[in-house]
Design a protein around this motif. Structure first.
Motif, PDB file in Angstrom:
ATOM      1  N   UNK A 106       0.832  -1.206   0.000  1.00 25.07           N
ATOM      2  CA  UNK A 106       0.000   0.000   0.000  1.00 25.07           C
ATOM      3  C   UNK A 106       0.866   1.257   0.000  1.00 25.07           C
ATOM      4  N   UNK A 107       1.889   1.271   0.860  1.00 25.33           N
ATOM      5  CA  UNK A 107       2.764   2.445   0.933  1.00 25.33           C
ATOM      6  C   UNK A 107       3.651   2.574  -0.302  1.00 25.33           C
ATOM      7  N   UNK A 108       4.149   1.458  -0.796  1.00 28.36           N
ATOM      8  CA  UNK A 108       4.983   1.511  -1.997  1.00 28.36           C
ATOM      9  C   UNK A 108       4.185   2.040  -3.181  1.00 28.36           C
ATOM     10  N   UNK A 109       2.944   1.599  -3.296  1.00 25.61           N
ATOM     11  CA  UNK A 109       2.091   2.074  -4.391  1.00 25.61           C
ATOM     12  C   UNK A 109       1.783   3.555  -4.213  1.00 25.61           C
ATOM     13  N   UNK A 110       1.473   3.955  -2.977  1.00 28.49           N
ATOM     14  CA  UNK A 110       1.182   5.370  -2.718  1.00 28.49           C
ATOM     15  C   UNK A 110       2.386   6.246  -3.061  1.00 28.49           C
ATOM     16  N   UNK A 111       3.589   5.756  -2.771  1.00 27.37           N
ATOM     17  CA  UNK A 111       4.797   6.528  -3.104  1.00 27.37           C
ATOM     18  C   UNK A 111       4.932   6.685  -4.612  1.00 27.37           C
ATOM     19  N   UNK A 112       4.648   5.619  -5.350  1.00 28.06           N
ATOM     20  CA  UNK A 112       4.740   5.708  -6.807  1.00 28.06           C
ATOM     21  C   UNK A 112       3.667   6.626  -7.397  1.00 28.06           C
ATOM     22  N   UNK A 113       2.559   6.761  -6.691  1.00 27.72           N
ATOM     23  CA  UNK A 113       1.442   7.574  -7.194  1.00 27.72           C
ATOM     24  C   UNK A 113       1.306   8.903  -6.443  1.00 27.72           C
ATOM     25  N   UNK A 114       2.378   9.338  -5.807  1.00 34.48           N
ATOM     26  CA  UNK A 114       2.320  10.533  -4.963  1.00 34.48           C
ATOM     27  C   UNK A 114       1.800  11.771  -5.692  1.00 34.48           C
ATOM     28  N   UNK A 115       2.053  11.863  -6.981  1.00 30.38           N
ATOM     29  CA  UNK A 115       1.599  13.035  -7.722  1.00 30.38           C
ATOM     30  C   UNK A 115       0.177  12.871  -8.261  1.00 30.38           C
ATOM     31  N   UNK A 116      -0.484  11.772  -7.885  1.00 31.53           N
ATOM     32  CA  UNK A 116      -1.834  11.487  -8.373  1.00 31.53           C
ATOM     33  C   UNK A 116      -2.767  11.167  -7.202  1.00 31.53           C
ATOM     34  N   UNK A 117      -3.051  12.139  -6.327  1.00 29.32           N
ATOM     35  CA  UNK A 117      -3.827  11.849  -5.118  1.00 29.32           C
ATOM     36  C   UNK A 117      -5.237  11.318  -5.376  1.00 29.32           C
ATOM     37  N   UNK A 161       5.758   4.069   9.771  1.00 32.66           N
ATOM     38  CA  UNK A 161       7.105   4.615   9.902  1.00 32.66           C
ATOM     39  C   UNK A 161       8.158   3.533   9.780  1.00 32.66           C
ATOM     40  N   UNK A 162       7.927   2.390  10.424  1.00 31.28           N
ATOM     41  CA  UNK A 162       8.939   1.325  10.317  1.00 31.28           C
ATOM     42  C   UNK A 162       8.931   0.712   8.922  1.00 31.28           C
ATOM     43  N   UNK A 163       7.759   0.647   8.266  1.00 30.82           N
ATOM     44  CA  UNK A 163       7.739   0.182   6.875  1.00 30.82           C
ATOM     45  C   UNK A 163       8.565   1.123   5.993  1.00 30.82           C
ATOM     46  N   UNK A 164       8.425   2.402   6.212  1.00 26.86           N
ATOM     47  CA  UNK A 164       9.155   3.377   5.394  1.00 26.86           C
ATOM     48  C   UNK A 164      10.663   3.279   5.619  1.00 26.86           C
ATOM     49  N   UNK A 165      11.082   3.188   6.866  1.00 24.84           N
ATOM     50  CA  UNK A 165      12.516   3.123   7.146  1.00 24.84           C
ATOM     51  C   UNK A 165      13.101   1.802   6.652  1.00 24.84           C
ATOM     52  N   UNK A 166      12.277   0.758   6.613  1.00 27.18           N
ATOM     53  CA  UNK A 166      12.737  -0.528   6.086  1.00 27.18           C
ATOM     54  C   UNK A 166      13.078  -0.436   4.604  1.00 27.18           C
ATOM     55  N   UNK A 167      12.396   0.429   3.876  1.00 24.46           N
ATOM     56  CA  UNK A 167      12.704   0.594   2.456  1.00 24.46           C
ATOM     57  C   UNK A 167      14.097   1.187   2.259  1.00 24.46           C
ATOM     58  N   UNK A 168      14.579   1.895   3.268  1.00 28.82           N
ATOM     59  CA  UNK A 168      15.904   2.509   3.193  1.00 28.82           C
ATOM     60  C   UNK A 168      16.976   1.596   3.785  1.00 28.82           C
ATOM     61  N   UNK A 169      16.743   1.121   5.000  1.00 26.67           N
ATOM     62  CA  UNK A 169      17.779   0.366   5.709  1.00 26.67           C
ATOM     63  C   UNK A 169      17.703  -1.147   5.552  1.00 26.67           C
ATOM     64  N   UNK A 170      16.540  -1.666   5.230  1.00 28.31           N
ATOM     65  CA  UNK A 170      16.354  -3.120   5.093  1.00 28.31           C
ATOM     66  C   UNK A 170      16.763  -3.857   6.363  1.00 28.31           C
ATOM     67  N   UNK A 171      16.537  -3.237   7.515  1.00 32.19           N
ATOM     68  CA  UNK A 171      16.930  -3.817   8.784  1.00 32.19           C
ATOM     69  C   UNK A 171      15.694  -4.009   9.664  1.00 32.19           C
ATOM     70  N   UNK A 172      15.238  -5.266   9.868  1.00 36.08           N
ATOM     71  CA  UNK A 172      14.046  -5.529  10.668  1.00 36.08           C
ATOM     72  C   UNK A 172      14.152  -5.093  12.129  1.00 36.08           C
ATOM     73  N   UNK A 173      15.359  -4.763  12.591  1.00 33.65           N
ATOM     74  CA  UNK A 173      15.496  -4.265  13.961  1.00 33.65           C
ATOM     75  C   UNK A 173      14.669  -2.994  14.169  1.00 33.65           C
ATOM     76  N   UNK A 174      14.462  -2.222  13.097  1.00 39.09           N
ATOM     77  CA  UNK A 174      13.629  -1.025  13.213  1.00 39.09           C
ATOM     78  C   UNK A 174      12.180  -1.387  13.522  1.00 39.09           C
ATOM     79  N   UNK A 175      11.716  -2.497  12.966  1.00 38.75           N
ATOM     80  CA  UNK A 175      10.348  -2.938  13.252  1.00 38.75           C
ATOM     81  C   UNK A 175      10.246  -3.378  14.702  1.00 38.75           C
ATOM     82  N   UNK A 176      11.255  -4.091  15.177  1.00 38.80           N
ATOM     83  CA  UNK A 176      11.279  -4.508  16.589  1.00 38.80           C
ATOM     84  C   UNK A 176      11.266  -3.289  17.512  1.00 38.80           C
ATOM     85  N   UNK A 177      12.067  -2.277  17.175  1.00 37.90           N
ATOM     86  CA  UNK A 177      12.104  -1.055  17.997  1.00 37.90           C
ATOM     87  C   UNK A 177      10.749  -0.361  17.997  1.00 37.90           C
ATOM     88  N   UNK A 178      10.097  -0.315  16.851  1.00 40.10           N
ATOM     89  CA  UNK A 178       8.768   0.293  16.777  1.00 40.10           C
ATOM     90  C   UNK A 178       7.769  -0.509  17.616  1.00 40.10           C
TER      91      UNK A 178
END
Length: 195
Positions: A106-117, A161-178
């Motif tokens: 859902x978030x990945x698609x929304x990012x790709x369609x950001x200019x088409x609300x 937020x953790x889904x978004x940061x995972x797209x950058x860091x690819x580190x599941x520890x962020x999900x655990x912290x969240x």
């Protein structure tokens, strides 16, 4: 059931789901979807008037399965609402460790369609996030958590937020912290009789 006997529309959505999730909506052509479904492009367009409608159908098909999965994790966890919410994050972190995991569709698609609300898929994604928030607020109400709607919204922010940061860091520890942060928020709003 053999592929040729499955309903055509379902075959198209299944093919689109696999391709869109793996590669992103912008990188996948209608030709590729038709090929994966074992159909002609003409047949695909008979069932979907545009790629935009197919993108919306892809997300719509993920709505209830995703909600059911999260509800299952919540229900299966032992303990209070704090442990149950943290279990959602723990299970998400486990899923994120799989090499085919690509984040929240859902978030990945929304990012790709950001200019088409006004895109139909954005509306589907918005409804999905609202459905999850409403479900979670209801669960919190059952546990006598204070301000269940506000807390559910905060948990959604942590998940996304953790889904978004995972797209950058690819580190599941962020999900655990969240998840730890979510459990802390729940405990802070749990009445003393529940603690």
């Amino acid at each position: 059931m053999p592929e040729s006997q499955r309903p055509t529309r379902k075959r198209i959505v299944e093919a689109a789901t696999k391709l869109f999730y793996a590669e992103g909506i912008g990188r996948v052509s209608v030709d590729a979807i038709a090929e994966k479904a074992g159909l002609t492009k003409r047949t695909l367009y008979y069932h979907f008037k545009s790629k935009d409608d197919l993108i919306a159908a892809y997300l719509d098909g993920r709505d209830q399965p995703n909600l059911k999965l999260m509800a299952g994790w919540f229900d299966a966890a032992e303990g209070g609402a704090d442990h149950k919410v943290e279990a959602i994050f723990s299970n998400l972190a486990r899923a994120a460790r799989h090499p085919k995991w690509k984040g929240c569709g859902f978030l990945r698609t929304a990012a790709e369609l950001a200019s088409m609300p006004g895109h139909p898929a954005i509306k589907v994604g918005s409804r999905h996030k609202s459905n999850f928030e409403t479900w979670l607020a209801g669960e919190f109400s059952d546990y006598d958590v204070e301000e269940p709607q506000a807390l559910a919204r905060e948990i959604v922010l942590l998940i996304d937020g953790c889904f978004s940061i995972m797209l950058i860091h690819r580190n599941p520890d962020y999900i655990e912290a969240a998840g730890h942060a979510a459990a802390t928020l729940v405990r802070a709003r749990t009445s003393s009789s529940q603690a």
